[in-house]
Each structure stands twice: as C-alpha cells, then as structure tokens.
Scaffold this motif. Structure first.
Motif, PDB file in Angstrom:
ATOM      1  N   ALA A 141       0.842  -1.203   0.000  1.00 62.72           N
ATOM      2  CA  ALA A 141       0.000   0.000   0.000  1.00 62.72           C
ATOM      3  C   ALA A 141       0.876   1.252   0.000  1.00 62.72           C
ATOM      4  CB  ALA A 141      -0.962   0.000   1.181  1.00 62.72           C
ATOM      5  N   GLU A 142       1.465   1.515  -1.146  1.00 59.72           N
ATOM      6  CA  GLU A 142       2.439   2.593  -1.296  1.00 59.72           C
ATOM      7  C   GLU A 142       1.875   3.947  -0.909  1.00 59.72           C
ATOM      8  OE1 GLU A 142       5.697   3.918  -4.749  1.00 59.72           O
ATOM      9  OE2 GLU A 142       4.128   2.451  -5.176  1.00 59.72           O
ATOM     10  N   SER A 143       0.562   4.129  -1.036  1.00 60.02           N
ATOM     11  CA  SER A 143      -0.050   5.421  -0.742  1.00 60.02           C
ATOM     12  C   SER A 143      -0.287   5.648   0.747  1.00 60.02           C
ATOM     13  CB  SER A 143      -1.393   5.545  -1.478  1.00 60.02           C
ATOM     14  OG  SER A 143      -2.299   4.537  -1.043  1.00 60.02           O
ATOM     15  N   LYS A 144      -0.090   4.615   1.574  1.00 57.73           N
ATOM     16  CA  LYS A 144      -0.350   4.741   3.012  1.00 57.73           C
ATOM     17  C   LYS A 144       0.761   5.519   3.715  1.00 57.73           C
ATOM     18  CE  LYS A 144      -4.170   2.302   3.724  1.00 57.73           C
ATOM     19  NZ  LYS A 144      -5.399   2.923   4.238  1.00 57.73           N
ATOM     20  N   SER A 176      -2.460   6.669 -12.980  1.00 61.53           N
ATOM     21  CA  SER A 176      -1.028   6.932 -13.168  1.00 61.53           C
ATOM     22  C   SER A 176      -0.307   7.202 -11.853  1.00 61.53           C
ATOM     23  CB  SER A 176      -0.829   8.118 -14.113  1.00 61.53           C
ATOM     24  OG  SER A 176      -1.467   9.280 -13.587  1.00 61.53           O
ATOM     25  N   GLY A 177      -1.037   7.182 -10.744  1.00 56.40           N
ATOM     26  CA  GLY A 177      -0.439   7.427  -9.437  1.00 56.40           C
ATOM     27  C   GLY A 177      -1.504   7.892  -8.466  1.00 56.40           C
ATOM     28  N   SER A 186       1.286  14.970  -6.288  1.00 58.26           N
ATOM     29  CA  SER A 186       1.102  13.742  -7.051  1.00 58.26           C
ATOM     30  C   SER A 186       2.313  12.836  -6.892  1.00 58.26           C
ATOM     31  CB  SER A 186       0.899  14.059  -8.540  1.00 58.26           C
ATOM     32  OG  SER A 186      -0.287  14.806  -8.726  1.00 58.26           O
ATOM     33  N   TYR A 187       2.048  11.542  -6.752  1.00 57.80           N
ATOM     34  CA  TYR A 187       3.116  10.554  -6.581  1.00 57.80           C
ATOM     35  C   TYR A 187       2.894   9.391  -7.548  1.00 57.80           C
ATOM     36  CZ  TYR A 187       3.890  12.983  -2.147  1.00 57.80           C
ATOM     37  OH  TYR A 187       4.135  13.933  -1.179  1.00 57.80           O
ATOM     38  N   PRO A 188       3.977   8.846  -8.122  1.00 57.32           N
ATOM     39  CA  PRO A 188       3.824   7.707  -9.035  1.00 57.32           C
ATOM     40  C   PRO A 188       3.793   6.386  -8.275  1.00 57.32           C
ATOM     41  CG  PRO A 188       6.124   8.341  -8.937  1.00 57.32           C
ATOM     42  CD  PRO A 188       5.381   9.313  -8.041  1.00 57.32           C
ATOM     43  N   TRP A 189       3.233   5.358  -8.912  1.00 64.19           N
ATOM     44  CA  TRP A 189       3.380   3.997  -8.402  1.00 64.19           C
ATOM     45  C   TRP A 189       4.738   3.459  -8.854  1.00 64.19           C
ATOM     46  CZ3 TRP A 189      -0.219   3.857  -5.093  1.00 64.19           C
ATOM     47  CH2 TRP A 189      -1.537   4.238  -5.366  1.00 64.19           C
ATOM     48  N   THR A 190       5.377   2.660  -8.006  1.00 71.58           N
ATOM     49  CA  THR A 190       6.686   2.122  -8.363  1.00 71.58           C
ATOM     50  C   THR A 190       6.798   0.651  -7.988  1.00 71.58           C
ATOM     51  OG1 THR A 190       7.704   2.718  -6.230  1.00 71.58           O
ATOM     52  CG2 THR A 190       7.789   4.368  -7.998  1.00 71.58           C
ATOM     53  N   GLN A 191       7.751  -0.018  -8.626  1.00 71.27           N
ATOM     54  CA  GLN A 191       8.160  -1.358  -8.227  1.00 71.27           C
ATOM     55  C   GLN A 191       9.491  -1.187  -7.498  1.00 71.27           C
ATOM     56  OE1 GLN A 191       8.793  -4.294  -6.884  1.00 71.27           O
ATOM     57  NE2 GLN A 191       7.138  -5.025  -8.221  1.00 71.27           N
ATOM     58  N   ALA A 192       9.415  -1.083  -6.181  1.00 71.15           N
ATOM     59  CA  ALA A 192      10.576  -0.680  -5.394  1.00 71.15           C
ATOM     60  C   ALA A 192      11.743  -1.653  -5.497  1.00 71.15           C
ATOM     61  CB  ALA A 192      10.173  -0.504  -3.923  1.00 71.15           C
ATOM     62  N   ARG A 193      11.452  -2.949  -5.568  1.00 73.01           N
ATOM     63  CA  ARG A 193      12.523  -3.948  -5.534  1.00 73.01           C
ATOM     64  C   ARG A 193      13.062  -4.300  -6.906  1.00 73.01           C
ATOM     65  NH1 ARG A 193      12.301  -7.435  -1.396  1.00 73.01           N
ATOM     66  NH2 ARG A 193      14.234  -8.238  -2.279  1.00 73.01           N
ATOM     67  N   GLY A 194      12.389  -3.854  -7.960  1.00 67.44           N
ATOM     68  CA  GLY A 194      12.790  -4.262  -9.284  1.00 67.44           C
ATOM     69  C   GLY A 194      12.383  -5.703  -9.566  1.00 67.44           C
ATOM     70  N   GLN A 214      12.610  -5.153 -14.782  1.00 68.12           N
ATOM     71  CA  GLN A 214      12.336  -3.796 -14.299  1.00 68.12           C
ATOM     72  C   GLN A 214      13.433  -3.368 -13.337  1.00 68.12           C
ATOM     73  OE1 GLN A 214       8.485  -5.180 -12.823  1.00 68.12           O
ATOM     74  NE2 GLN A 214       7.514  -3.449 -13.855  1.00 68.12           N
ATOM     75  N   VAL A 215      13.955  -2.168 -13.541  1.00 74.74           N
ATOM     76  CA  VAL A 215      15.006  -1.668 -12.658  1.00 74.74           C
ATOM     77  C   VAL A 215      14.396  -1.226 -11.330  1.00 74.74           C
ATOM     78  CG1 VAL A 215      16.455  -0.964 -14.580  1.00 74.74           C
ATOM     79  CG2 VAL A 215      14.820   0.670 -13.611  1.00 74.74           C
ATOM     80  N   TYR A 216      15.247  -0.967 -10.348  1.00 78.25           N
ATOM     81  CA  TYR A 216      14.806  -0.481  -9.052  1.00 78.25           C
ATOM     82  C   TYR A 216      13.890   0.734  -9.201  1.00 78.25           C
ATOM     83  CZ  TYR A 216      17.255  -2.834  -5.211  1.00 78.25           C
ATOM     84  OH  TYR A 216      17.655  -3.722  -4.247  1.00 78.25           O
ATOM     85  N   ASN A 217      12.792   0.748  -8.432  1.00 76.61           N
ATOM     86  CA  ASN A 217      11.883   1.891  -8.366  1.00 76.61           C
ATOM     87  C   ASN A 217      11.345   2.306  -9.733  1.00 76.61           C
ATOM     88  OD1 ASN A 217      12.093   2.308  -5.498  1.00 76.61           O
ATOM     89  ND2 ASN A 217      14.166   3.094  -5.876  1.00 76.61           N
ATOM     90  N   GLU A 218      11.179   1.361 -10.631  1.00 78.60           N
ATOM     91  CA  GLU A 218      10.633   1.683 -11.950  1.00 78.60           C
ATOM     92  C   GLU A 218       9.166   2.083 -11.812  1.00 78.60           C
ATOM     93  OE1 GLU A 218      10.036  -0.559 -16.236  1.00 78.60           O
ATOM     94  OE2 GLU A 218      11.952  -0.703 -15.176  1.00 78.60           O
ATOM     95  N   GLN A 219       8.776   3.116 -12.554  1.00 73.77           N
ATOM     96  CA  GLN A 219       7.396   3.587 -12.487  1.00 73.77           C
ATOM     97  C   GLN A 219       6.456   2.568 -13.102  1.00 73.77           C
ATOM     98  OE1 GLN A 219       6.633   7.368 -14.373  1.00 73.77           O
ATOM     99  NE2 GLN A 219       4.577   7.537 -13.520  1.00 73.77           N
ATOM    100  N   LEU A 220       5.292   2.411 -12.479  1.00 74.23           N
ATOM    101  CA  LEU A 220       4.269   1.491 -12.949  1.00 74.23           C
ATOM    102  C   LEU A 220       3.082   2.288 -13.467  1.00 74.23           C
ATOM    103  CD1 LEU A 220       4.359  -1.052  -9.976  1.00 74.23           C
ATOM    104  CD2 LEU A 220       5.522  -1.261 -12.189  1.00 74.23           C
TER     105      LEU A 220
END
Length: 648
Positions: free
Chosen positions: A296-299, A364-365, A372-380, A384-390
């Motif tokens: 829950a990245e938005s929390k 988009s976030g 505004s904040y983007p969604w990311t894949q923090a671990r890669g 997908q590289v580290y913190n790549e935007q989703l």
C-alpha cells in the motif's frame, strides 16, 4: 544476449468456440470427468512426467520454464527471447546484487499495484500452454477425435470437453475448508481418470508435486535458521509441502499441512469478506492500492484504516500450503503445481472485486496533500530496474499478446465482453457473472452484501446474536453524524474489531508470519484468531548489518478481524453482563486476552508478546459502510520477547 528474437504469445484459449468457465477443481473432477481427464493428461505432459502420453517439444511450454518465470532461476524465459537486455537482471552485475536489499531477479510483481494484473496473464499462460502447445494440440483435439472415432457412443463428448476446458481453481476460503482442508486431488500421489470407452484408469497425479527436469537449477540455495531447520532447495529433486528437514525426504507431511490449513481457514474467509467492504465514495487510486497489494504505497504511518489486501490474503495461503516447502518462498513457489490453482482463485477474487468496484483503478499514481506521486516497483524484477514507475499501459513482462506487444494492466483488467479478450470466465457466484458487466451501482452494492455474508461477514445478523450488556457501552456514531451516509442506518450497540498489523519485510530475511492467538477463557477455548504473512525471499546481498537490511525493506500491512463471538466471550468472562462496564474497560479486556507470536514458515516461534484494536459498521440490504474508524493504541505495548536467535 539472445541470438534471435522469439516471443510466445499469451492469447487465451482463442478459437475454441466461446468463453467457458474455469471450474473448481473438485467440480471438474466430480462432474466433468472428460475435461478432468484431459486436464490431468495435459498437465502431466508439460511437466514432462515419464508416464505422460505426449512429449512437449516447445521449450517455452514446459513446466520448468513456466515455473521459473516467477522467481529462480533468474534467467530469461524461453518464450520471450530478446536482443535488447540492457535492463535485464544479471547475477554478475553489482548494481543488481550489491544494493541492500538486492534487486529481485524473477519476473513476478509483488508489493506493488500491478500484483493482480501481472498474475492474470501468468495463469492465462499456463492455460494456453496446457492446451495449445505442440504436440499437445494433438493430445487435446486430434486425440479427442480419434477416441470418438473408435468409440461412437462417445461422439462429441471428448471434442467438446477439449474445447470447454479451462484451468481450474481451488477456493481455499470456501465454506467447507475449515472442516475438510485440502481436497485429496491436490495431494494424493495417484488419481483416477476417465479413459476411452468409459473405463477408468489410475495415473500419477501431477497436482501433488513436481520433479525437476534436467536436475535442480544451479542457483537454487538451501535456507536454514538457527534452530537447525533446513529447506534443502539445492538438493530436493522435487517439490514438497511441510517437508521433513532432510536432503532427501520421502514425502510431504500432509497431516501437518491439513492441520495447519484448517486452523487458518476461518481467518481466510473473514479476510476475503473484508475485501468487499470498500465503500462507494473512496479515492479511486488509493482504493485500488489498498486492495491490490500488501505494501500500500499510498499509506502513511498514521493511516490505520485497513480492509486488508488481495495480496495479503494470498501471502498467508502461500505459507499455510508450503510450511518449509517451496510454496513459502517466492523464488521457488511457482514450481509447486498447487501454485497455479491458488493463483487461479486469486484471479477469481480479482474478477469478483473489479465487477463490484468498476471505478476503482490504479491510474497513473495517487495524490497526497495536493502532491502527485507515481506507483513504483521498489525492488525491481528481472526486466524492471529499481523503483521503476508502474503505469496502466506499462509492460507486464514477459507476457506478449498475439500482436507481439507486452500485455498491460489495462488489457488485463476485466473479463466482460468489452474487455481485452481472454476467453475464460468463472461460474456464477452470489448473483455475479464476471463476464457480464453489472447494469447499475445498486446491483453491484447488493452483490457485495451477498459476497460478504457468504464469507461470514454479516454485522446485521451478528448484532442480533450478541447479548452481553457491555456491547451497549460501545460508542457508535449517530444517524446524523457526517460520517454516516444519508442512505444508511446505524447498527446500534455494535462495532467490528480488527487488529491492524504492520511488519518489516526483511525482519527475518525470509518469509514469516504474525499470529494473533486468544488465550482462552471460561467461554472460549484457546485459538488462533488470524495470521498476517510476510511472503519474502531471503536477501543475500553483501550486507553484514542485519539492522540495515531490516530498515531498508518495505512495510507489509495487513489486518486480522476479531470474530464477534470471540469478543462476546471476552465480555462475558470479564463481567460484561453488567451495564456499568465502560468502553475503555472492554478494550482493555480484549487486548489483555491476546497473545502475539512471530513464527517462521515451519511454525517455529521467533518472538512473542502478551497483550485489540477497533473499527465499525452499518445497514440492512446494502453492504455495510465502515466508518468512524478509531485507533485504540497498540495491542502489545509491553514489547516482544525474543524466543529465537534470529530475533536478537
């Protein structure tokens, strides 16, 4: 780098004459014997079992390749060979291996908003490969014609079965699971199937375990703890569930698997029910974030409202099924055949949820305090590289469409007739047919109410069953309270209580769980109330300081509903029949009867604490509207006692 481009398309069972349902595995076995027989034979074939009727020659179609997509071995999938590997994971590149925690080298997306959408084409892939891979097409279509030619009395039976067959699911939260656990078809080594001419034959069961083809992959590594328990992943030649700590165990410990799963099944049911308690007036992106994943990245730290997440329930099922076996470890889970029946059910729950909540979506976030904040894949991931935007239209590697492009989350969304074609559905459930969009918001709301009740969350009914006077001291909002929508009424003298759980992803550098136990009292026996699981891979980055790794990982969030019957027993055992009991006293009594335990995948205790939390309710034929959330401090404020060396 691949010498040539090669892409195996994930197109669903296109060309079979329509959209057909994925069925419960028990229903498939009992009521559809011809489909079940074809399924068992096809699953045996892609596993390359010695007794399989066909040999799979397409490299991308073997179970070894399909299973390896999820985690280890960290290599390119044979069905998505690419010349450009500039972003791909490399075990020899320090930018991937040296960060703390290190980059994940599998393709799967966990702890991110695309968790449900990435796993949808993954299950669709195995559905495609089971039934379209050469020469499996011969097995399921031409062989069906051959059977019918030799057995005129079965004319049309085998061909139709081949066309209608879709990958089955197992509903691990169904009403009979707390009593019966897993059905035998998921673990018995042999299974009986229908053969030509109406006779039956006993064959090896490809759902019980998988034996690695070509040996154990070279990057599989053993995992151990200070107690001496070892998961011998580098030595086990097949998959296990609750394996004995031995390099060569004879079999899985099925009795322990069944006992453990039955104990956790009621909690699974309640948590599934709470996935359908999102209200109609929530922020679209944040609601999707809450539902879709355990991070829950938005929390923010102060956000304690939590209905749980689809991924969170999924995590607990993994460890309940695996013990110290492959299902408890993300790197190896895909190799256990039950993985795909589990994820087919996760996909079913996604289909039900998106039917009920058509407006909620990742977008988009998200926004917080005007920013505004983007969604990311923090671990890669592998691709997908580290913190790549989703993004909704971002690629879900390694899955390609029939046009050669990568699947996107937007394409993975929905199963109705206007959605991107997938050629499968699920049986009608509580009035919901997921391939037919709802016609109104009222229809969706009424369906949510039925789903909640099926999974045993029905505050209106429960409120009539509790009798302790202490319930009358619980503060509930008045009808005119701004928190109560105008079209809802308030359930008097009733609240729902949940425990909100936050766990560090790398606290133990492996999968572990928080278990909430009730001590027992004069009116209730000691019991496991619920579990929140951290489904995490061990991190082997070159980091000496465990504390650094612990703090660097994300926080996994979850919730455990406290059954009202248990709250009632606590009230009774603490003088709850007296009207003078205050709300604060009731809270203290609830907290005081709980014990918290942190346990690893084997069930070994890592830490313990002696100790509640609260939340609310509402109305009649509409689904409940949870409001007036109140935080009542921690349950285990006295601290945790380390009972294992890894907790020091």
């Amino acid at each position: 780098m691949s010498s040539a481009e090669y892409h195996y398309p994930v197109i669903g069972r296109k060309g079979t004459g329509g959209i057909f349902d994925r069925l419960p595995i028990e229903t498939l076995q009992k009521d559809h014997p011809y489909q079940f027989a074809l399924f068992i034979l096809a699953f045996s074939a892609i596993q390359q079992r010695p007794d399989a009727p066909q040999v799979v020659e397409e490299p991308a179609a073997t179970f070894m390749e399909i299973a390896s997509i999820h985690g280890k071995p960290y290599i390119e999938w044979a069905g998505d060979r690419n010349k450009d590997i500039s972003a791909d994971y490399s075990a020899t590149d320090k930018k991937d291996t040296n960060p703390v925690p290190s980059r994940f080298g599998g393709y799967c997306n966990h702890g991110a908003v695309v968790f449900p959408t990435w796993h949808r084409p993954y299950v669709l892939l195995i559905e495609v490969l089971l039934f379209y891979s050469n020469p499996l097409e011969t097995s399921l279509n031409n062989s069906a014609l051959d059977i019918e030619a030799k057995n005129p009395s079965e004319n049309g039976v085998w061909v139709n079965a081949a066309k209608e067959l879709r990958f089955p699911y197992w509903d691990w939260a169904d009403v009979d699971v707390p009593k019966n656990g897993l059905p035998p078809v998921l673990y018995e080594p042999k299974v009986e199937i229908m053969t030509a001419g109406g006779t039956k034959q006993t064959v090896d069961n490809p759902l019980s375990f998988f034996s690695y083809v070509g040996g154990v992959p070279s990057d599989f590594s053993d995992e151990s703890d200070d107690s001496g328990q070892v998961a011998y992943f580098s030595k086990w030649k097949r998959t296990y569930r609750y394996a004995y700590s031995s390099p060569d165990p004879e079999e899985s410990h099925i009795d322990l698997l069944q006992k453990t799963f039955k104990a956790g099944a009621k909690d699974l049911r309640s948590r599934v029910a709470h996935l359908f308690t999102f209200n109609d007036d929530e922020d679209s992106a944040i609601a999707w974030d809450d539902f879709s994943n355990h991070t829950a990245e938005s929390k923010r730290d102060i956000d304690f409202i939590n209905r749980g997440s689809l991924e969170g329930v999924h995590d607990t099922v993994h460890t309940l099924l695996g013990g110290n076996g492959q299902m408890s470890y993300p790197d190896y889970a895909g190799f256990d055949p039950i993985f795909f029946l589990h994820h087919s059910n996760v996909d079913r729950l996604l289909a039900l949820w998106e039917w009920c909540y058509t407006e909620y979506w990742m977008g988009s976030g998200y926004e917080h305090d005007g920013e505004s904040y983007p969604w990311t894949q923090a671990r890669g991931t592998y691709a997908q590289v580290y913190n790549e935007q989703l993004l909704p239209d971002g690629p879900l590697q390694p899955f390609r469409t029939g046009q050669g492009d990568y699947w996107t989350s937007s394409q993975a969304r929905f199963l109705h007739e206007e959605a991107y074609p997938k050629y499968y559905s699920f049986p009608e459930f509580q009035g919901i047919k997921v391939d037919q969009a709802a016609t109104s918001a009222d229809e969706r709301a009424a369906a949510r109410k039925r789903v909640q009740a099926y999974y045993d969350f029905d505050p209106q009914a429960k409120a009539k069953q509790v009798v302790s006077q202490a319930w009358k001291q619980l503060p509930v909002p008045k009808k005119e309270d701004p928190a109560v929508p105008s079209n809802h009424t308030v359930i008097p003298h009733y609240r729902t209580f949940v425990v909100h759980v936050k766990l560090l992803e790398h606290a133990y550098n492996r999968s572990y769980s928080f278990q909430l136990h009730h001590k027992g009292n004069a009116h209730s026996s000691p019991q496991l109330v619920g579990t929140v699981t951290v489904f995490a891979r061990p991190d082997h980055s070159p980091c000496k300081a465990c504390a650094v790794r612990r703090e660097a990982g994300s926080v996994v969030r979850g919730m455990i509903p406290i059954p009202p019957e248990l709250v009632e027993s606590i009230m009774k055992s603490n003088g709850g029949g007296q009207s003078r009991t205050t709300f604060n006293q009731t809270l203290a009594h609830i907290k005081g009867e709980f014990v918290g335990r942190l346990v690893d995948a084997t069930g070994s205790e890592l830490a313990g604490a002696e100790g509640g939390l609260g939340v609310p309710q509402e109305d009649k034929d509409r689904p409940v509207y949870l409001c007036d959330w109140q935080h009542h401090d921690g349950v285990f404020n006295g601290g945790w006692l380390a009972t294992h060396g890894d907790s020091m």
